[in-house]
Design an enzyme around this catalytic site. Structure first.
Site, PDB file in Angstrom:
ATOM      1  N   ASP A  17      -0.600   6.855   3.604  1.00 39.65           N
ATOM      2  CA  ASP A  17       0.033   7.571   2.684  1.00 39.65           C
ATOM      3  C   ASP A  17       1.525   6.876   3.019  1.00 39.65           C
ATOM      4  OD1 ASP A  17       1.541   8.872   0.727  1.00 39.65           O
ATOM      5  OD2 ASP A  17       2.596  10.669   2.490  1.00 39.65           O
ATOM      6  N   ASP A  19       5.227   8.001   1.682  1.00 39.14           N
ATOM      7  CA  ASP A  19       6.555   8.856   2.225  1.00 39.14           C
ATOM      8  C   ASP A  19       5.930   9.729   3.385  1.00 39.14           C
ATOM      9  OD1 ASP A  19       8.992   8.732  -0.075  1.00 39.14           O
ATOM     10  OD2 ASP A  19       6.530   8.574  -1.357  1.00 39.14           O
ATOM     11  N   ASP A 177       0.639  12.220   5.773  1.00 40.41           N
ATOM     12  CA  ASP A 177       1.353  14.284   6.422  1.00 40.41           C
ATOM     13  C   ASP A 177       1.444  14.742   5.772  1.00 40.41           C
ATOM     14  OD1 ASP A 177       4.732  13.446   4.906  1.00 40.41           O
ATOM     15  OD2 ASP A 177       2.560  12.646   3.845  1.00 40.41           O
TER      16      ASP A 177
END
Length: 230
Positions: A17, A19, A177
């Site tokens: 990922d 961000d 996250d």
């Protein structure tokens, strides 16, 4: 740290990922959202944000508008947010360990890709100061790629990224996250390492093979990947 790993089934490639995982953009997203909702006397905190991170923009904006009851449509919120993001996102910095792990995998010729819920336009803004290591990724899939029909928590974006790398889903490792990203990776049949923001409830990451505090805590040898010292 929670761990249920073994290296009996090594991986062939790794998906990331963007961000909150590689780049510390979440502070900017929070700053922008608070700037907008404060006009209506509202507060954008983790009780709202926790259910937004990692999701497609329209889904997360709909959640914000409905939860906080602000007098604008999700589309209007997004329009205002995009303008402010273009202003602030060039300031974003790498999270600790991000550049190190990317360079390590690239050095050892481990296939790597980014699979992000960000649009291509915002992705380009976020990475503009980080091309020296971001450009080491072989594949980048953004949420507005025509081949991505459904955003996270659906598995589409991860399956597409793995396919473009030429690796099987079952031999793919995902770093995420967000709970929606974890769900997407699991739905794709991949192995997922979760690195939540400290403000997130770790009980929402059930099913992750590891829950780590940061990328620097990752031990590649546990997945049959080259050690940092090699």
């Amino acid at each position: 740290m929670l761990s249920t790993l073994s290296n009996s089934n090594p991986v062939d490639g790794v998906l990331f990922d963007l961000d909150g995982l590689l780049l510390n953009t979440e502070l900017i997203y929070t700053r922008v959202s608070q700037e907008i909702v404060s006009r209506y006397g509202k507060t954008f905190d983790w009780s709202v944000k926790a259910n937004m991170i990692g999701r497609p923009a329209i889904d997360s904006s709909r959640h914000l508008v409905e939860t906080l009851g602000i007098p604008m449509s999700p589309e209007e919120y997004l329009e205002e947010r995009e303008e402010l993001l273009r202003k602030y996102l060039p300031e974003c910095n790498p999270l600790s360990g991000a550049e190190r792990i990317v360079r390590h995998f690239h050095q050892h010729k481990i296939p790597i890709a980014i699979a992000t819920s960000s649009s291509l336009e915002l992705y380009k803004i976020k990475v503009q100061r980080h091309h020296s290591w971001i450009d080491l990724f072989e594949v980048v899939i953004t949420s507005d790629d025509p081949s991505v029909r459904r955003g996270k928590p659906s598995p589409d974006i991860f399956l597409i990224a793995a396919s473009k790398l030429g690796i099987k889903a079952s031999r793919t490792l995902v770093f995420e996250d967000a709970p929606s990203g974890l769900a997407a990776g699991k739905a794709a049949g991949m192995r997922v390492i979760a690195i939540p923001d400290p403000n997130m409830d770790k009980s929402r990451y059930q099913g992750a093979e590891q829950i780590l505090d940061g990328l620097n805590d990752f031990d590649p040898t546990r997945f049959g990947l080259p050690d940092y010292n090699v």
